[in-house]
Design a protein around this motif. Structure first.
Motif, short mmCIF file in Angstrom:
data_model
loop_
_atom_site.label_atom_id
_atom_site.label_comp_id
_atom_site.label_asym_id
_atom_site.label_seq_id
_atom_site.Cartn_x
_atom_site.Cartn_y
_atom_site.Cartn_z
N UNK A 136 -0.90 3.42 -4.04
CA UNK A 136 -0.81 2.66 -2.96
C UNK A 136 -1.24 3.45 -1.68
N UNK A 137 -2.19 3.05 -0.89
CA UNK A 137 -2.73 3.69 0.08
C UNK A 137 -2.60 3.07 1.36
N UNK A 138 -1.90 3.70 2.51
CA UNK A 138 -1.95 2.86 3.68
C UNK A 138 -2.94 3.49 4.89
N UNK A 139 -3.34 2.88 5.57
CA UNK A 139 -4.31 3.25 6.67
C UNK A 139 -4.26 2.31 7.72
N UNK A 140 -5.25 2.81 8.77
CA UNK A 140 -5.20 1.66 9.89
C UNK A 140 -5.39 0.30 9.78
N UNK A 141 -6.24 -0.02 8.59
CA UNK A 141 -6.60 -1.34 8.46
C UNK A 141 -5.59 -2.12 7.26
N UNK A 142 -4.33 -1.45 7.05
CA UNK A 142 -3.28 -1.96 6.17
C UNK A 142 -3.43 -1.05 4.92
N UNK A 143 -2.70 -1.77 3.84
CA UNK A 143 -2.36 -1.19 2.67
C UNK A 143 -3.27 -1.72 1.58
N UNK A 144 -3.85 -0.72 0.65
CA UNK A 144 -4.55 -1.31 -0.63
C UNK A 144 -4.04 -0.64 -1.82
#
Lengths: 315, 169
Positions: A136-144
Motif C-alpha cells: 500500500x502506497x500513499x502519496x499526494x494523489x491518494x492511496x494505491x
C-alpha cells in the motif's frame, strides 16, 4: 553529513504533506540502516528527513484470519522474526528478517525500507513476492496498491512516484497446506550481502500430496528480484520429491541474468541459483512435512539438513 | 543550515536534555555532547557493532540512529551497566580475559545484555549467532562467548526465575 531538517509526524496525512512540500528533497526515515550511511557518505542528499516511525499505519503488525497479515512498512525485522504468526504462516519472511545485516541491524531495519532501497540483493523482497504480498502506497494523489513484485524496476529504482511513501504490506492468509522458505548464499553469516538468494512457497493438495502451486523468487541474480516461472510451472502437479526439486532448481537458472562483480562471477551465480533454489524448495517442503497435513504451523520446524537459511558453504 | 533541536531522553536511568543538529548521530551526541565516551565508534556505518546501545531495550548501532530520534526514549550505554559493582557480564569479561584493546568491548557487553534479557539461558550457538554482528580484531571470539555464557549462569543464580522479556506479536 550535510545538514538537514528533521520531522517526525504522527499522522500519514502530515507525512505526505511534508514529503510533497519538500518537492523531492525529503527522504523518509524508518530504520536508517540504508539511508544514514547513504547520507553520511554523500550517496544521497536530503533537505528534510521525515521519520515515519510515529505513524500508526507504518507501525502496525496484525493478522486477521480472513484478511491476512498487515505489516507496517516501518515494523522492524526483529519484530517480524519474533512474531509467531509470521514464523508460522509466512516463514520465508521470518527467514529473511533473521538474516538481514546483523542482530543489531535487524532491530532497526524494516521491510518498507528494504523494498524502497530496491537493492537487487534485498533479502526481504523475494519472500514477500512468493507470498504474493501487495504493498500500500500513499502519496499526494491518494492511496494505491500494487503487487510487491512490480515495485522494483532496476537497481535502486522503484515504481514509486516522487512524494509517495510505502505504508504497509498486505498478505492474504496462505492457502491450506502451504509453506515457504528463504535461503541465501553469503561467504560470511552476518553483515554480508547475498551472492544469490531464493525464496520458495509451495502449496500441496492435502489429499494427494501433489504440488498445487510453487512460487519462486530469486535475489541478487538480476537487476531486480525476479520470479522463476519455468521452475514454478514444472512443479505444478508433481510430487515434491528430491529429483523434481532438483529439476526445478535447474530450470530456475533460466530466469537469472546475473552479473560478474566483486562478490562472484556470473557463472558462479548461475550455479548458486540451482543450489539456493533447491534448498529453499527443500526447506518449504520439509516444513510442510513437519507440520503434518494442514500447513498451519510449519515455522517452528525450519528447513532440515542443516539449512538454517544460511548456505552451508558459509560454515 | 538546519535548526538545532532540543531533545529529552532517559539515558542510563536519568532524564537528560541536550541540543543537537538533526544530522548528528546518537553516537556522536553520546560521545561528544554528553561525554559518554564508553560507546565506541568503529566503522561508523553499522558493520562492526562497537557503538551498540539499547534503545528502549533493543540493541541498535548508535551510528545509525539520529540523536533526534532519541526523544522520549530510554537509552542504555555501557556506563549504565554497572550498578555499584561491575555487571556480571563485565566481571565475566575480566575473568575470562575476553578483551585486549577494548574498543569492541562496550558493544559486546551491551549486545550480550540484550541477548540475556531476552534469553537468560542461550545455547552457545545462539550466543555466537546473536553476537556475530559485533567484530573483535584482537582476541578471537571464544573467550567472549565463554564470558557471556558464564555471565548468563551467574545472572540465573542471582534470579532463579528470570522473566523473559515479552515481545508481543
Amino acid at each position: 553529513m550535510d545538514p538537514f531538517d528533521y520531522a517526525a509526524p504522527s499522522s500519514l496525512d502530515e507525512a505526505i504533506r511534508l514529503l510533497a512540500e519538500a518537492d523531492g528533497a525529503a527522504r523518509p526515515l524508518a530504520g536508517g540502516t540504508d539511508l544514514i550511511p547513504q547520507l553520511s557518505e554523500g550517496r544521497r542528499r536530503a533537505r528534510l528527513v521525515v521519520d515515519v516511525k510515529n505513524i500508526p499505519e507504518l507501525r502496525q503488525l496484525r493478522f486477521h484470519p480472513a484478511e491476512g497479515l498487515t505489516i507496517g512498512a516501518a515494523v522492524t525485522c526483529a519484530e517480524l522474526a519474533e512474531s509467531p504468526v509470521v514464523r508460522q504462516l509466512y516463514p520465508a519472511v521470518a527467514d529473511a528478517c533473521s538474516l538481514i545485516g546483523s542482530v543489531l541491524i535487524q532491530h532497526r531495519a524494516s521491510l518498507g525500507g528494504n523494498l524502497a532501497n530496491a537493492a537487487p540483493s534485498a533479502d526481504g523482497v523475494p519472500p514477500l513476492i512468493v507470498h504474493r504480498a501487495a504493498v500500500r502506497i500513499a502519496g499526494p494523489d491518494g492511496v494505491r496498491e500494487m503487487p510487491v513484485e512490480d515495485v522494483c524496476v532496476g537497481p535502486g529504482m522503484t515504481a514509486l512516484a516522487p512524494g509517495e511513501l510505502i505504508v504497509a504490506f498486505r498478505i492474504s492468509p496462505p492457502p491450506e497446506a502451504t509453506s515457504s522458505c528463504y535461503v541465501r548464499f553469503t561467504p560470511r553469516q552476518e553483515m554480508d550481502i547475498a551472492v544469490a538468494g531464493a525464496a520458495a512457497a509451495v502449496t500441496v493438495d492435502p489429499s494427494t500430496g501433489l504440488c498445487r502451486t510453487a512460487v519462486i523468487a530469486l535475489s541478487a541474480v538480476a537487476p531486480t528480484p525476479v520470479r522463476a516461472p519455468e521452475a514454478e510451472a514444472y512443479l505444478a502437479g508433481k510430487p515434491l520429491t528430491d529429483p523434481h526439486l532438483e529439476a526445478a532448481a535447474r530450470l530456475a537458472v533460466r530466469s537469472a541474468q546475473p552479473i560478474s562483480d566483486v562478490r562472484a562471477s556470473a557463472d558462479y551465480r548461475r550455479h548458486l541459483v540451482t543450489v539456493v533454489t533447491r534448498r529453499a524448495l527443500l526447506g518449504a517442503r520439509n516444513r510442510l512435512a513437519a507440520d503434518g497435513r494442514h500447513g498451519t504451523s510449519p515455522g517452528a520446524a525450519g528447513p532440515k539438513e542443516g539449512l538454517s537459511g544460511v548456505a552451508e558453504g558459509g560454515r | 543550515m538546519s535548526r538545532k533541536v532540543a531533545v529529552e531522553a532517559v539515558i542510563n536511568g536519568a532524564p537528560q536534555a541536550f541540543v543537537c543538529e538533526p544530522r548528528q548521530t546518537l553516537l556522536e551526541v553520546l560521545r561528544e555532547g554528553l561525554g559518554l565516551t564508553g560507546t565506541k565508534e568503529g566503522c561508523g556505518n553499522g558493520n562492526c557493532g562497537a557503538c551498540c546501545v539499547l534503545l528502549d531495550g533493543r540493541p541498535v548501532p548508535s551510528c545509525l540512529v539520529l540523536a533526534v530520534e532519541a526523544a522520549g526514549r530510554d537509552i542504555l550505554t555501557v556506563e549504565g551497566l554497572a550498578e555499584g559493582e561491575l555487571h556480571p557480564l563485565q566481571q565475566a569479561f575480566l575473568e575470562h580475559g575476553a578483551l585486549q584493546c577494548g574498543i569492541c568491548t562496550p558493544g559486546f557487553l551491551i549486545a550480550a545484555k540484550a541477548l540475556l534479557d531476552k534469553n537468560p539461558q542461550p545455547a552457545e550457538q545462539e550466543a555466537r549467532a546473536w553476537l556475530a554482528g559485533n567484530l573483535c580484531r584482537c582476541t578471537g571470539y571464544d573467550k567472549i562467548i565463554r564470558a557471556v555464557l558464564d555471565a548468563a549462569g551467574r545472572l540465573r543464580s542471582v534470579d532463579p526465575n528470570p522473566k523473559e522479556e515479552a515481545h508481543p506479536a
